[in-house]
Every structure is written in C-alpha cells, then in structure tokens.
Enzyme design. Structure first.
Site, PDB file in Angstrom:
ATOM      1  N   ASP A 326      44.342   3.517  63.847  1.00 37.67           N
ATOM      2  CA  ASP A 326      44.749   4.859  64.259  1.00 37.67           C
ATOM      3  C   ASP A 326      46.236   4.828  64.530  1.00 37.67           C
ATOM      4  OD1 ASP A 326      42.272   6.024  64.304  1.00 37.67           O
ATOM      5  OD2 ASP A 326      41.845   5.440  66.373  1.00 37.67           O
ATOM      6  N   ASP A 611      38.551   5.553  68.493  1.00 35.64           N
ATOM      7  CA  ASP A 611      38.472   5.873  69.919  1.00 35.64           C
ATOM      8  C   ASP A 611      37.511   7.020  70.206  1.00 35.64           C
ATOM      9  OD1 ASP A 611      40.015   7.773  68.727  1.00 35.64           O
ATOM     10  OD2 ASP A 611      41.834   7.376  69.867  1.00 35.64           O
ATOM     11  N   ASP A 615      33.804   8.322  65.898  1.00 37.01           N
ATOM     12  CA  ASP A 615      34.264   7.118  65.202  1.00 37.01           C
ATOM     13  C   ASP A 615      33.190   6.028  65.161  1.00 37.01           C
ATOM     14  OD1 ASP A 615      36.769   8.027  64.541  1.00 37.01           O
ATOM     15  OD2 ASP A 615      37.696   7.344  66.398  1.00 37.01           O
TER      16      ASP A 615
HETATM   17  P1  ATP Z   1      44.705   9.136  65.623  1.00 38.62           P
HETATM   18  O1  ATP Z   1      43.537   9.395  64.737  1.00 38.62           O
HETATM   19  O2  ATP Z   1      45.861   8.498  64.997  1.00 38.62           O
HETATM   20  O3  ATP Z   1      44.355   8.575  66.974  1.00 38.62           O
HETATM   21  P2  ATP Z   1      45.191  11.827  66.452  1.00 38.62           P
HETATM   22  O4  ATP Z   1      45.093  11.686  67.916  1.00 38.62           O
HETATM   23  O5  ATP Z   1      46.352  12.533  65.895  1.00 38.62           O
HETATM   24  O6  ATP Z   1      45.292  10.526  65.793  1.00 38.62           O
HETATM   25  P3  ATP Z   1      43.002  13.564  66.533  1.00 38.62           P
HETATM   26  O7  ATP Z   1      42.865  13.336  67.979  1.00 38.62           O
HETATM   27  O8  ATP Z   1      41.824  13.641  65.679  1.00 38.62           O
HETATM   28  O9  ATP Z   1      43.884  12.493  65.895  1.00 38.62           O
HETATM   29  O10 ATP Z   1      43.859  14.896  66.371  1.00 38.62           O
HETATM   30  C1  ATP Z   1      43.986  15.537  65.147  1.00 38.62           C
HETATM   31  C2  ATP Z   1      44.808  16.789  65.307  1.00 38.62           C
HETATM   32  O11 ATP Z   1      44.136  17.673  66.175  1.00 38.62           O
HETATM   33  C3  ATP Z   1      46.169  16.547  65.937  1.00 38.62           C
HETATM   34  O12 ATP Z   1      47.143  16.314  64.972  1.00 38.62           O
HETATM   35  C4  ATP Z   1      46.433  17.842  66.649  1.00 38.62           C
HETATM   36  O13 ATP Z   1      47.005  18.791  65.761  1.00 38.62           O
HETATM   37  C5  ATP Z   1      45.050  18.319  67.021  1.00 38.62           C
HETATM   38  N1  ATP Z   1      44.745  17.960  68.403  1.00 38.62           N
HETATM   39  C6  ATP Z   1      44.797  16.744  68.978  1.00 38.62           C
HETATM   40  N2  ATP Z   1      44.416  16.789  70.257  1.00 38.62           N
HETATM   41  C7  ATP Z   1      44.091  18.068  70.498  1.00 38.62           C
HETATM   42  C8  ATP Z   1      43.595  18.756  71.632  1.00 38.62           C
HETATM   43  N3  ATP Z   1      43.344  18.130  72.781  1.00 38.62           N
HETATM   44  N4  ATP Z   1      43.375  20.076  71.523  1.00 38.62           N
HETATM   45  C9  ATP Z   1      43.585  20.712  70.363  1.00 38.62           C
HETATM   46  N5  ATP Z   1      44.045  20.127  69.269  1.00 38.62           N
HETATM   47  C10 ATP Z   1      44.307  18.821  69.314  1.00 38.62           C
END
Ligand code: ATP
Length: 887
Positions: A326, A611, A615
C-alpha cells in the site's frame, strides 16, 4: 440469566447504572477489580515436569534406556551412569529449548492483542481489550474485532461476521430494537454482538454485557482446542528426510553389529556399540533445530517491528520476489497535513481560508461533520486523512466536539475503499443535509450543480474540466485530494447508496503525506535483491505516480495502471505486462487478489500488505499477507501471517533480509549436524570394513552426540543477520534444502573430519594400545566437530564473516573444548569415559588433527572469497562501463 436482546436500551443501561456517556474511570477500575480482566482462561500450559517427561517418549531415548539396561547387564556400571547422565542432560536441554520456544511464541502473541474503543467519562478512548468491563460503552467500526458480548445501542448499518461462534460464514445485519421473545438462538440475537466476531461493515455503539469467560465465547472456550500450528514446510520435509536417513543409519548399524559379531565380540557389547552408533548418527535434532532457530529469529524480528503470526512465513520471506505494498502509511508517513484548498473557484493555501466566505465556512464544517476522527489535546484517534481535516478546523478555532453537537449525525453511509465515498446526514440551517466526501473522480460524475457565492449554478462540462485540471495540478505534487459535495433532502431518513447522486459541488481539500525517509533506500535494497516492489493504492494515479517516482518504485519504462484499466485488461494481457507495472492506482481490494494471483501464476512468491476490512481475502491469497499494526483493522490482522508494528515498508525489506538469513542459518546448522554425524559413521564403517578395533566406545559416541548436537548447532542458528544476502536472488520456493551443493559440502567436510580422525586413530594404534587409539580417535572427532562449528557459520571464510561476530559460537566452542579436555585429563572422568591417559605430545597432536580439517576448509573459503570478490568487482566495472557507453 439476563436476556439483553429482549430488554430495551433504557433498561439495559439501567442494569449497569450507566449512561451513553460511559463509565467513569473510577467505576471502570472498580469493576475491573471485581469482575476481572476481559480475557479467556488460557489453555492449561504443559507443566515443566510434563514437558520433561515427554522427552522420554522419543524413540532414541528409549533406545538409550535399553542401552543402559544392556550395560548394566554386562556389568558395565560406569557406562550405565554415563548413559543415564546423557539421557538426563539431553532431556533437560530438550525441556529448556521447548519452554524457551513456547515462551517466545507466547510473547509474540501478546504483542498482537487488540485494543478497543470505548466511551469513558463522555470521551472516546482506546484501551487494551483486556481492560473492557461490563457496562462499558463500546464503539465498533468496520474492521474491528468485537472484544466482548454486548447489546447494540445505536446501529449504523452494522454487519458482523460471527463465523467463529456460529459457523455461518456470511456477515449478518444487526439491529438495535428489542426482540420480544424469551428464547432466541445465538445467530438470531441480532441486537447483540459477541466476542470474537469481526465487524465487516458499518458502525455501532454497544453496551458491554459480558466479558472474559462469561461471554458466549468463554462458555465454549473449554471445548475449543487451540489450533496447533502445523509444522512448517521445511520441518515437514526435514522430518521426512530424517526418517529416511534414520532407516539408512539403522541399516549401517545392523551391518556394524553383524561384522562385530563375526569378529567374535560378544552379543551385548556389539549391540551396545550398534545402539550408540545409531544414537550418534541419527540426526534427531534436525526438526527441533528448525523450531529453535525460527523461534530465535521471530524474537529478533519482533524487536525490529515485524511480528510473525505463522512460523512458516519466516521460511516464505526468504523466497519473496514481489512485494505489493500500500502507499498510504506504508511507503508514506501517514502524517497528513492539509496544504491547499479549492473553494469558491479559488485555490488557496491552508492558512489562507477566508471564513467569512460562507462556502469556505460550510466546506470546513462539512469536513468535520462527515468525519469520524477526533484530535483532542494531541490525542488523535481515527483515520489520518480525517484527523488532518479536524486539525484544519482547530487552526480556525472550530472544535469538532461543538460542531458535531450542534449538527448531530442523523444517518450515515460509512467510507469503504471500494466505493471511495463517505456520506453523513445532519440538520443544517433547519434542512436535512447530506454531506459526502471522497475520491474526486467518483464524486464528480454524480455532481449536478455547484455552490457559488451567488447561489447554486448548473454544473457544466467546463466546470468539470476546470476542477479536473486543478486536481491534476495538486496530484502531480503528490498531494492527496478529497472532494466535498452536499445534497439537501426533503426529510430525515436513513440514507443509502441510492442517495449518493445529484450532488452540489463544494470544494477540494488536498493534503500532503510525505514518503517515509527510509522508503527510498528500502526500494533500492529490493531492486538489488531482485525483488520487484509494486505500489497498490486507492489513491489517484497522478498522486501515486508522483510518490512512486520519488522513492524509485516507478522507473523509466514502468507503467502506472488504474483499477478501471485493469478491469479492461484480459488475463493474458495482464500476464504479459505484469513485470512492467509498478503502480496500481484507484484500485479496490478485489483488484489486489487479481494482482497477487497474476504474479503467483508467474511462479513468484508474493508479499502483500493490507489494512482494510476488505483486504482480508488478498492477504490470505498472498504467500505472505502483511497487516499494519498501527492503522490496520483487526480483520486484516486476523488474515495476515505477519504484522508490521510500525506500518513501515522498510520493515518488510528488513524482514525479507531476516527471512533469508534465518533460512541460511537453519541450513548451516543442518550442514553442521549432518557433516559431523557423517564423519563419525565413516570412521566406524572404515574400522568395521577393515576389521580394525572399534574406534569409539559407546560412551564416546554418546558424549559426542550430547556435546555437538546442541550448543554449537544453536550457536550457528544465532548468526547475526547480514545485508549481504540481499545481493542474491530470492530462493526458489521449490528448492530442497538438500541441494546438490549442500550435499557435496556435507560429504566433503564429513570426509575430511573422518580422515583426520582416522589418522589420529592410526597413530594411536601404531604407538600403543587399542585404548590409546580409541581415545585419540574420540578426542580428535569431538574437537574437530567443535572447530567445524566455525566453518558452518556461513558460506564465506570466518574472516569475511567476522571472527568474533558470533559470541555464541565462541561460547559453544570454549565450553566444548573445556569439557573434552576435562574428560581427557581428570582422572575420575577418565575412568567413566573409558579414556586412556594421553602424553602431552599426543594431546597436542589430537588438537592439531582436530584443527586441520577446519584449516583446510578455511583456506579453501578464503581463496574462494578472493576469487568471487574479484569477479564481482569486474562485473561492477563492466556494468558501469556499459552504463557510461549507453549514456
Ligand atoms: P492505500 O491503499 O495506499 O493505503 P489509500 O488510503 O489511498 O491508500 P483508500 O483508503 O482506499 O486508499 O482510499 C481511496 C480513496 O478514497 C482516497 O484516495 C480518497 O480519495 C478517498 N478516501 C480515503 N479516505 C477517505 C475517507 N475517510 N472518507 C472519504 N473518502 C476517503
């Protein structure tokens, strides 16, 4: 028994004399004292005595006991004493090793015990799950492990997997209203949650009704057998090998027994010798040495922030050739700080927001309302993306507590990384307003109007292009962009996915999440070790690519692919492009499984981080599933075989290095055991075939077995981790530990020690009696095997490895030499061990002959080191030259 499912919420709370503000700290402490910790009684551990007794169930120990009886029968009381001493010492060593290994595995387990979020004194706090008491108000969110039984007070689309209790693998929807029945099966108590269940979706507040052994899990815990870890593939293959080898050795022993009888030795003496030979030659320690080295290895890995949940993961780590990681929090710091805001058609810095502008004010309020995190007195709880928004509010003196009190949440659709959106419903200015935040590309397609200072305006294609361009600009600086929109509803209702459209656009908030300092060098290490690092992220492609370039994952000819593009790719296409794709952006957890499988189809061993609650399948599919200790959900930790306590990518690379080293250490210990045993067998076979007097007495073989099979072998297993191993390619998972080179080394080294033992033996024979020859052969073999410990520390010479780098190997050596000399020199022991006293010259020559095999092996290694380092230098020079030419 109180049936809380049939009680209403008020009565349930009354039962514990508590409100939704939770217990006071004082009351919680008192309850903890009176009710006890929220833990299950551990399966009764084996007592030290029963572990000790278990050691006697080993076939070899039984053989030894028979041998002791035989010696007694032949009137050889001294031998009997020695054999019994050997058995006792062996059993003590076995007991200590077993208990140490158990302790180290148990301490690993305690490191992974979960936390729980509860409300105490009106504030949400995180406490160790063992401190949860009946009456606590528990907060459950997607990904959490339910740590106690409880009655649901508030339910926001909670779905729970209760398979550990009910066997039902599908998640069940929960409710909060009363079930008006007297008796309801566990699976149908939908307004209750039970310890050990996993929250797969939604959110709830729960009144804890039972903890520890009083939970439903506690009631059946006595019926549950803790799942014993199966032996690792290496242990299994070594067990199989040991069995075959033992058969071959028993064959040899029968031959030796026959020859001895043929030469007229009496039956009992011949039998005694054959038995001793079997004990000395059968490598009974093989499998246990693997357990010990793995246990030692996992301990030191835990100190370096990697907790191994399944021992076989340590072996697998050495074979990893792809690490899918990630981005957020693993490659980056997960310390989000808001940088730029786009609102009312202006792009401004985080410290330049004009709160007099009602749209800006609304955007800030929305970012706090559509948000589950808190940041009180520096105590940040929740998703760092959301904490950054709360902190932004603080910068403008907006408190999340007041803001949320003024506009309480009426309904919500939680964030999930598939949908990439989150929505909440509030009363704002008297209107039911749904606020949604999430990924811009997902949200923008659902926007129909835009909020301006002059009122709502239709959302045009130009607006869309403009906002997309702003997004591109921000993303290419590596910023994570969140989009905000809202929608007014006619009524308060339970919002659902169908409501997530027809939005009015509010603005963008972008935040920086810098790469971790160590990420870049860890990526370089990966590439050096022929391991492909791959970034898999839910974030935007441009943001992801900017970070991936900065840390070296995305190189010149590499590709960055989005989830949607991946969907369009056929399996064949993915297969052919796979090695070039370094970044997967905007992916959902299902894509992760496809990526893992694609690499596995190429025969690669894949480590994959995760995480989120979704997943878990990908973590299970990966050869090494890695969960995040800090930010990871309990669901992901449950599915993983390894947990990073610092969430850091560099720790994965360190673990791979450790995995490779631990495997090498195990291999070296085994080489030491097998080559040493081989030298003993060769010496005995030689004398039997040439009708010479036996070179060892039975007690000699037992003494050698005791002295060399334990300490020196473990010391080799404790060789420190070396970064050198990163120069090699990953090990082939199908490669047997007994490779051709390995067997060649065992044979040559065993033969060398055997030859010098026999030279010593012949000197004894020509000089004097059979007894002298026997003493010289015994002491040479024993000392040679102790010296040999240094040869087996690694492939390279002891000078390259660092002469004093492994203190344990010196301790094992010195203790061993002292004991051998004690047996040779102390008159009382001489009798016990059938020793003929040696003259000083004989004593010296015994030490010299014992040292010579090691000298020869080390000279060979030094020459090989020189040749190899020269070759390496030439290769590096050629490489540099071709780079210069290419440039
Ligand atoms: P990784 O997979 O690298 O850990 P990540 O944290 O970017 O990455 P996700 O948590 O799936 O992956 O988030 C995907 C997208 O969703 C983000 O790019 C953001 O635009 C949106 N996002 C992340 N957190 C939130 C949240 N708490 N509320 C609303 N949208 C969110």
């Amino acid at each position: 028994m109180k049936n809380f499912f049939s009680k209403n919420i008020k009565d349930s709370l009354k039962e514990f004399d508590v409100t939704t503000n939770g217990l006071t700290n004082k009351k919680a402490r008192e309850l903890l004292e009176s009710v006890g910790e929220n833990v299950l009684n551990e399966r009764k551990k084996k007592s030290t005595l029963s572990v000790f007794i278990d050691q006697f169930k080993d076939l070899l120990v039984i053989i030894l006991i028979i041998a002791a009886v035989i010696s007694m029968a032949t009137g050889n009381i001294e031998s009997t004493i020695v054999i019994l001493a050997v058995i006792t010492i062996n059993s003590i060593l076995g007991t200590v090793q077993y208990i140490k290994a158990e302790q180290s595995l148990a301490s690993l387990k305690s490191l992974t015990s979960p936390n729980a979020k509860v409300i105490r004194e009106g504030i949400k706090v995180e406490i160790p799950s063992k401190s949860v008491v009946p009456g606590d108000i528990l907060i459950l969110e997607a990904g959490d492990l339910v740590v106690a039984d409880g009655r649901i007070l508030e339910n926001f689309s909670l779905k729970v997997n209760e398979s550990s209790l009910t066997g039902e693998s599908e998640s069940v929807d929960k409710i909060s209203y009363v079930i008006d029945k007297d008796e309801v099966a566990l699976g149908d108590q939908k307004n209750m949650v039970f310890s050990s269940s996993l929250v797969t979706y939604g959110r709830a507040t729960v009144l804890v009704t039972n903890t520890g052994m009083n939970t439903e899990l506690g009631k059946i815990a006595t019926l549950m057998e803790e799942t014993q870890e199966k032996s690792t593939p290496l242990q299994a293959s070594l067990d199989a090998f040991s069995k075959k080898l033992a058969l071959a050795i028993i064959g040899i022993c029968i031959l030796v027994f026959g020859l001895s009888l043929y030469r007229g030795t009496n039956v009992l003496d011949s039998l005694m010798f054959a038995v001793a030979l079997a004990v000395a030659a059968i490598p009974e320690a093989l499998s246990s040495i693997v357990t010990i080295v793995l246990a030692i290895g996992t301990q030191s890995m835990a100190k370096e922030n990697a907790i191994i949940k399944k021992l076989k993961a340590v072996e697998g780590l050495g074979c990893v050739s792809v690490i899918c990681s990630d981005k957020t929090g693993t490659l980056t710091q997960n310390k989000m700080t808001v940088k730029k805001i786009f609102v009312d058609n202006k792009l401004v810095n985080a410290n330049e927001i004009d709160l007099k502008n009602p749209i800006a004010h609304f955007l800030l309020t929305s970012s706090i309302l559509c948000n589950d995190s808190t940041s009180i007195d520096g105590n940040e709880i929740g998703d760092p993306t959301e904490v950054a928004l709360v902190n932004l509010g603080h910068d403008y003196s907006i408190s999340e507590i007041d803001c949320r009190k003024n506009h309480s949440r009426l309904s919500e659709i939680p964030f999930d990384s598939d949908r990439k959106l989150m929505s909440t419903l509030h009363k704002i200015d008297g209107k039911s307003t749904m606020i949604t935040k999430g990924a811009l590309d997902v949200l923008l397609d659902r926007v129909t109007s835009i909020k301006t200072i002059h009122g709502l305006k239709r959302f045009t294609n130009e607006d869309k292009t403009h906002i997309n361009n702003i997004n591109k600009k921000l993303s290419s600086q590596g910023l994570r962009v969140l989009a905000f929109a809202y929608k007014e509803l006619n009524e308060n209702k339970n919002i659902d996915l169908e409501d997530e459209n027809g939005f009015t656009f509010l603005g963008l908030i972008s935040m920086i999440d810098p790469p971790r300092e160590e990420s870049k060098s860890a990526v370089t290490d990966c590439l050096k070790a022929s391991i492909k690092p791959v970034m898999i992220t839910g974030d935007h492609k441009i943001t992801a690519s900017a970070i991936a370039k900065e840390i070296g994952i995305l190189q010149e000819d590499d590709l960055a692919v989005e989830g949607l593009e991946l969907d369009k790719m056929s399996d064949n296409e993915l297969f052919s492009k796979l090695e070039h794709i370094s970044v997967y952006a905007r992916v959902s957890p299902e894509h992760k499984i496809r990526i893992v499988k694609a690499w596995q189809n190429k025969g690669k061993i894949v480590a994959m981080t995760g995480d989120g609650v979704n997943d878990a399948p990908a973590l299970k599919q990966a050869d090494i599933g890695i969960a995040m200790g800090i930010t990871g959900t309990e669901v992901s930790k449950d599915a993983a075989s390894m947990i990073l306590t610092d969430d850091n990518f560099a720790t994965i690379v360190k673990s791979v290095t450790n995995g490779r080293n631990i495997y090498a250490n195990i291999k070296n210990s085994i080489k030491f055991l097998l080559s040493g045993n081989m030298s003993g067998i060769l010496a005995v076979l030689y004398s039997s075939l040439f009708a010479l007097p036996v070179p060892f007495a039975a007690v000699h073989l037992l003494f050698i077995n005791l002295l060399t099979d334990s300490l020196p072998a473990i010391a080799i297993g404790m060789e420190k981790s070396k970064k050198d191993v990163l120069r090699d390619k990953p090990r082939d998972a199908n490669e047997s530990i007994l490779s051709q080179d390995f067997i060649k080394d065992v044979c040559i080294q065993g033969l060398l020690i055997g030859i010098f033992t026999m030279i010593s033996y012949h000197i004894g024979l020509t000089k004097g009696s059979d007894g002298l020859a026997m003493t010289m052969a015994f002491s040479t073999l024993c000392l040679a095997r102790l010296f040999h410990g240094f040869n087996c520390r690694g492939r390279k010479s002891i000078f390259s490895l660092g002469v004093f780098n492994n203190t344990f190997s010196w301790i094992a050596f010195i203790v061993g030499v002292i004991l051998v000399n004690a047996v040779l020199l102390i008159p009382g022991l001489q009798g016990l061990f059938e020793i003929t006293p040696l003259a000083t010259s004989e004593l010296l020559s015994v030490h010299l002959f014992a040292f010579l095999p090691t000298l020869i092996i080390q000279i060979f290694k030094v020459i090989r080191d020189i040749v190899e380092s020269k070759k390496e230098k030439i290769e590096i020079e050629n490489d540099n030259e071709s780079k210069v030419q290419a440039a």
